[in-house]
Write a protein that holds these residues in place. Structure first.
Motif, mmCIF file in Angstrom:
data_model
loop_
_atom_site.group_PDB
_atom_site.id
_atom_site.type_symbol
_atom_site.label_atom_id
_atom_site.label_comp_id
_atom_site.label_asym_id
_atom_site.label_seq_id
_atom_site.Cartn_x
_atom_site.Cartn_y
_atom_site.Cartn_z
ATOM 1 N N GLN A 160 0.810 -1.214 0.000
ATOM 2 C CA GLN A 160 0.000 0.000 0.000
ATOM 3 C C GLN A 160 0.847 1.269 0.000
ATOM 4 O O GLN A 160 0.562 2.221 -0.734
ATOM 5 C CB GLN A 160 -0.924 -0.011 1.221
ATOM 6 C CG GLN A 160 -1.899 -1.179 1.244
ATOM 7 C CD GLN A 160 -2.691 -1.226 2.529
ATOM 8 O OE1 GLN A 160 -3.584 -0.401 2.758
ATOM 9 N NE2 GLN A 160 -2.364 -2.181 3.391
ATOM 10 N N LEU A 161 1.892 1.293 0.809
ATOM 11 C CA LEU A 161 2.739 2.479 0.881
ATOM 12 C C LEU A 161 3.547 2.672 -0.401
ATOM 13 O O LEU A 161 3.770 3.812 -0.840
ATOM 14 C CB LEU A 161 3.670 2.386 2.084
ATOM 15 C CG LEU A 161 2.979 2.476 3.451
ATOM 16 C CD1 LEU A 161 3.987 2.223 4.572
ATOM 17 C CD2 LEU A 161 2.317 3.844 3.642
ATOM 18 N N ARG A 163 2.556 1.799 -3.384
ATOM 19 C CA ARG A 163 1.605 2.320 -4.364
ATOM 20 C C ARG A 163 1.391 3.815 -4.166
ATOM 21 O O ARG A 163 1.398 4.592 -5.122
ATOM 22 C CB ARG A 163 0.270 1.564 -4.229
ATOM 23 C CG ARG A 163 -0.833 2.058 -5.154
ATOM 24 C CD ARG A 163 -0.457 1.875 -6.611
ATOM 25 N NE ARG A 163 -0.422 0.476 -6.977
ATOM 26 C CZ ARG A 163 0.244 0.001 -8.030
ATOM 27 N NH1 ARG A 163 0.968 0.813 -8.792
ATOM 28 N NH2 ARG A 163 0.221 -1.283 -8.312
ATOM 29 N N GLN A 164 1.216 4.218 -2.911
ATOM 30 C CA GLN A 164 1.016 5.646 -2.639
ATOM 31 C C GLN A 164 2.257 6.464 -2.962
ATOM 32 O O GLN A 164 2.149 7.648 -3.292
ATOM 33 C CB GLN A 164 0.639 5.835 -1.172
ATOM 34 C CG GLN A 164 -0.741 5.287 -0.816
ATOM 35 C CD GLN A 164 -1.085 5.516 0.627
ATOM 36 O OE1 GLN A 164 -0.688 6.505 1.227
ATOM 37 N NE2 GLN A 164 -1.833 4.594 1.207
ATOM 38 N N LEU A 286 -3.025 8.169 7.959
ATOM 39 C CA LEU A 286 -3.357 7.460 6.720
ATOM 40 C C LEU A 286 -4.447 6.421 6.965
ATOM 41 O O LEU A 286 -5.382 6.274 6.170
ATOM 42 C CB LEU A 286 -2.103 6.780 6.166
ATOM 43 C CG LEU A 286 -1.025 7.687 5.570
ATOM 44 C CD1 LEU A 286 0.242 6.889 5.271
ATOM 45 C CD2 LEU A 286 -1.530 8.361 4.295
ATOM 46 N N LYS A 291 -6.661 5.397 3.817
ATOM 47 C CA LYS A 291 -5.637 5.251 2.788
ATOM 48 C C LYS A 291 -4.632 4.140 3.094
ATOM 49 O O LYS A 291 -3.786 3.821 2.263
ATOM 50 C CB LYS A 291 -4.895 6.583 2.612
ATOM 51 C CG LYS A 291 -5.786 7.700 2.081
ATOM 52 C CD LYS A 291 -5.004 8.987 1.906
ATOM 53 C CE LYS A 291 -5.890 10.093 1.344
ATOM 54 N NZ LYS A 291 -5.131 11.370 1.182
ATOM 55 N N LEU A 292 -4.718 3.582 4.288
ATOM 56 C CA LEU A 292 -3.825 2.501 4.692
ATOM 57 C C LEU A 292 -4.638 1.531 5.537
ATOM 58 O O LEU A 292 -5.212 1.922 6.564
ATOM 59 C CB LEU A 292 -2.638 3.051 5.494
ATOM 60 C CG LEU A 292 -1.536 2.062 5.879
ATOM 61 C CD1 LEU A 292 -0.870 1.474 4.647
ATOM 62 C CD2 LEU A 292 -0.491 2.735 6.769
#
Length: 325
Positions: A160-161, A163-164, A286, A291-292
């Motif tokens: 996830q991180l 990708r962000q 996040l 977002k996470l």
């Protein structure tokens, strides 16, 4: 209150429940926290077996990350009773989080937003900070990325991180269909089962044929050594403390010829040089904003700490394993 303690090294059964007096506040800057969740880490499995780099003195208590509620405070503390907090005990060289209550300095507490569960607050401590600093140490922006142990506590957050942070392509490596499906749901573009006999060929193909610009590896061993063949020219392989592997001269020569980097990663020195409270606040923000997503794979009662360790040893769990007092 209950605590978990070992009096000898060995199998999970050495994790024993003990009844002890509730800890007392003895200084004005201390707070009493009722534990709602405590994280289980694989390095604790190694410590329990006396196979870790550091041998703890016996009797030993485990638990280095806690989330809970402030129940009482010293005269100088400013946190209101009822505050939701996390306790990254590992930052302060503390343990003992496998317990009903913990007394700590108020400065050790990091506020936990209402939008983040206690389980999530635990999952974002050791594993969250590891994933965050891995991305900071080796940026994935605009690059092809391979994440090993992609179904684990670090891997699920790393996907996830990364990708962000702007990764162009993310390939996840894991050992079960469920873990691979989890990786896809979190944003991986492709997945490979490392138990397949041709996993190296599959991974090379998934990279697009040119290899990976960045490989994040927290597995090591023979798998870690094999990963060097998947690096693109000028690529970087970042490996964690539990992901050590030996490189022979031929492999080293090949790395040098292609301008590649093998880079060690250790969390504690990074935290000592930085601002871990600020880092945790960023992770919690996040998560609070959706977002996470901290993945919680298994929950056990405190008294089932031995079962939690058994599951961790199988390496079959997904995301974070949490104990609930």
């Amino acid at each position: 209150m209950k605590i978990i303690q070992i009096g000898e090294f060995g199998e999970p059964e050495v994790l024993k429940v003990h009844e002890v007096a509730r800890p007392e506040i003895r200084a004005g800057d201390e707070v009493l926290v009722r534990v709602h969740a405590s994280g289980v880490n694989f390095f604790e499995v190694l410590m329990r077996r006396n196979r870790y780099a550091v041998t703890p003195p016996l009797p030993a208590r485990f638990g280095v990350e806690v989330a809970g509620v402030v129940e009482a405070t010293g005269a100088e503390a400013t946190l209101p009773v009822g505050s939701r907090v996390t306790l990254p005990l590992f930052i302060h060289g503390r343990d003992g989080g496998y317990a009903d209550y913990v007394v700590v300095k108020e400065a050790a507490c990091v506020p936990l937003p209402d939008e983040v569960s206690f389980d999530g607050g635990v999952a974002l401590q050791v594993q969250g900070l590891t994933a965050l600093h891995a991305v900071r140490q080796t940026s994935p922006e605009g690059r092809s990325v391979l994440v090993t142990a992609a179904g684990g506590g670090v891997g699920t957050l790393l996907i996830q991180l990364a990708r962000q942070a702007g990764a162009e392509r993310i390939v996840a490596l894991a050992g079960s269909r469920e873990k691979l499906d989890t990786a896809l749901s979190l944003g991986a573009d492709a997945v490979v089962n490392h138990r397949d006999s041709d996993w190296l060929a599959q991974s090379a193909a998934a990279s697009g044929g040119d290899g990976f610009d960045v490989i994040y590896d927290f597995v090591g061993g023979e798998l870690g050594k094999s990963l060097t063949t998947l690096l693109a020219p000028l690529g970087t392989l970042l490996f964690g403390a539990l992901g050590r592997f030996a490189l022979d001269n031929g492999t080293l020569d090949a790395l040098v010829a292609r301008g590649q980097t093998v880079k060690g990663f250790a969390l504690i020195p990074l935290l000592q040089a930085g601002n871990p409270r600020q880092d945790l606040a960023e992770l919690f923000r996040l998560a609070a904003n959706g977002k996470l997503v901290p993945v919680i794979g298994a929950r056990f009662a405190l008294e089932q700490a031995a079962d939690a360790h058994r599951l961790s040893e199988t390496r079959a769990s997904i995301g974070k394993i949490v104990l609930h007092p």
